[in-house]
Design a protein around this motif. Structure first.
Motif, PDB file in Angstrom:
ATOM      1  N   SER A  12      28.259 -46.425 -11.875  1.00 55.77           N
ATOM      2  CA  SER A  12      28.858 -46.688 -13.404  1.00 55.77           C
ATOM      3  C   SER A  12      27.744 -47.954 -14.073  1.00 55.77           C
ATOM      4  N   ARG A  35      24.949 -47.340 -17.152  1.00 53.21           N
ATOM      5  CA  ARG A  35      24.749 -47.498 -18.338  1.00 53.21           C
ATOM      6  C   ARG A  35      24.492 -48.390 -18.903  1.00 53.21           C
ATOM      7  N   MET A  87      23.030 -42.586  -9.097  1.00 57.34           N
ATOM      8  CA  MET A  87      24.320 -42.227  -9.828  1.00 57.34           C
ATOM      9  C   MET A  87      25.245 -43.614  -9.567  1.00 57.34           C
ATOM     10  N   CYS A 128      34.666 -45.636 -14.683  1.00 56.45           N
ATOM     11  CA  CYS A 128      33.985 -45.498 -15.064  1.00 56.45           C
ATOM     12  C   CYS A 128      33.112 -44.297 -14.546  1.00 56.45           C
ATOM     13  N   HIS A 151      31.986 -41.360 -12.699  1.00 57.09           N
ATOM     14  CA  HIS A 151      30.565 -40.143 -12.686  1.00 57.09           C
ATOM     15  C   HIS A 151      30.616 -39.089 -11.868  1.00 57.09           C
TER      16      HIS A 151
END
Length: 284
Positions: free
Chosen positions: A184, A187, A182, A31, A33
């Motif tokens: 995962s 989301r 940031m 995942c 980013h």
């Protein structure tokens, strides 16, 4: 980019390169980013060969955590890695025997603070899988994000205690434009919760600003941070100031270094963040 799915395969691919090339390794759970991409960019600056692993490690999830729902986005992750110039992508189906591992590592002391209290056994799973990955890849350098500072500190101690021939480097946390670290797990946030979540980084920044201005009373720093969290209807699981190496509590900012740590549940997501309390300090 070459993709390997078994330990034997990635070992075979890397074997002929070890004598003449330096290898940098970025372990991930996928995942990917922009934070992961920053690790990969740094790895490419430091080494001839970059290896990225994608493996959702079941040993570091508790019985009521999000193992089954953890986002798995291999095709998109593989494209990001290829576009970033990764040389080898290691994506094993499992790293453990079908009957489960019978020998694992245990993290002590450093694992008993902060996230370790809420996630018993989590860091045992982390050091076990990182040890396995280091044994398979045998990197010269391994890179980890500073957002997971406690994990970084524990892995550094594992490497030191077990005399591992790998240099562990931390890379600064990558943030969204509004300051949210940031992750995962971002989301998982609804739009409303996403707007609330930025209070975590705002609270840490407020503590940093007070410390930089000369405030040494940690109670004052935490009161300011808790007010920011309360305005967003967030209650911290922990909000602490610690020595970044030992992770021991600091009662006053009478000596450097010092780092502020926070964890909080926002909606269905458990989020963590941390920040050095003096902007001139280098990462410890």
């Amino acid at each position: 980019m070459r993709i390997a799915h078994t330990p034997a395969e990635i070992r075979r691919q890397l074997k002929s390169l070890r004598a003449s090339k330096t290898i940098a390794f970025v372990p991930t759970m996928g995942c990917l980013h922009a934070g992961h991409m920053s690790l990969i960019r740094k790895a490419k600056q430091l080494a001839d060969i970059v290896v990225v692993s994608i493996y959702v490690n079941p040993l570091q999830f508790g019985p009521n955590e999000d193992l089954d729902n953890y986002p798995r986005t291999f095709d998109a992750d593989a494209k990001l890695c290829a576009d970033a110039g990764v040389d080898f992508l290691f994506n094993p189906a499992t790293l453990y025997p079908a009957s489960g591992p019978k020998i694992t590592l245990k993290a002590t002391q450093l694992s008993e603070h902060l996230c370790g209290k809420a996630r018993p056994g989590h860091f045992d799973g982390v050091v076990t899988v990182v040890n396995i990955l280091f044994n398979i890849v045998q990197p010269d350098i391994a890179l980890f994000g500073e957002k997971d500072w406690q994990q970084l500190a524990i892995i550094r101690r594992m490497v030191s205690d077990l005399q591992m021939a790998v240099e562990v480097l931390g890379v600064e946390t990558v943030r969204e434009p509004d300051g949210l670290a940031m992750s995962s797990r971002n989301r998982y946030l609804s739009e409303t919760d996403r707007n609330r979540a930025v209070a975590l980084s705002k609270a840490l920044r407020a503590m940093q600003q007070l410390a930089t201005a000369g405030e040494s009373d940690i109670g004052v720093l935490k009161d300011r941070a808790n007010a920011i969290l309360a305005a967003a209807d967030i209650s911290a699981e922990y909000l602490d100031v610690r020595n970044p190496n030992s992770l021991k509590n600091k009662n006053r900012l009478n000596s450097r270094p010092a780092r502020a740590f926070i964890a909080a549940r926002v909606g269905s997501a458990r989020l963590i963040d941390n920040i050095p309390l003096h902007q001139t300090e280098e990462s410890q």
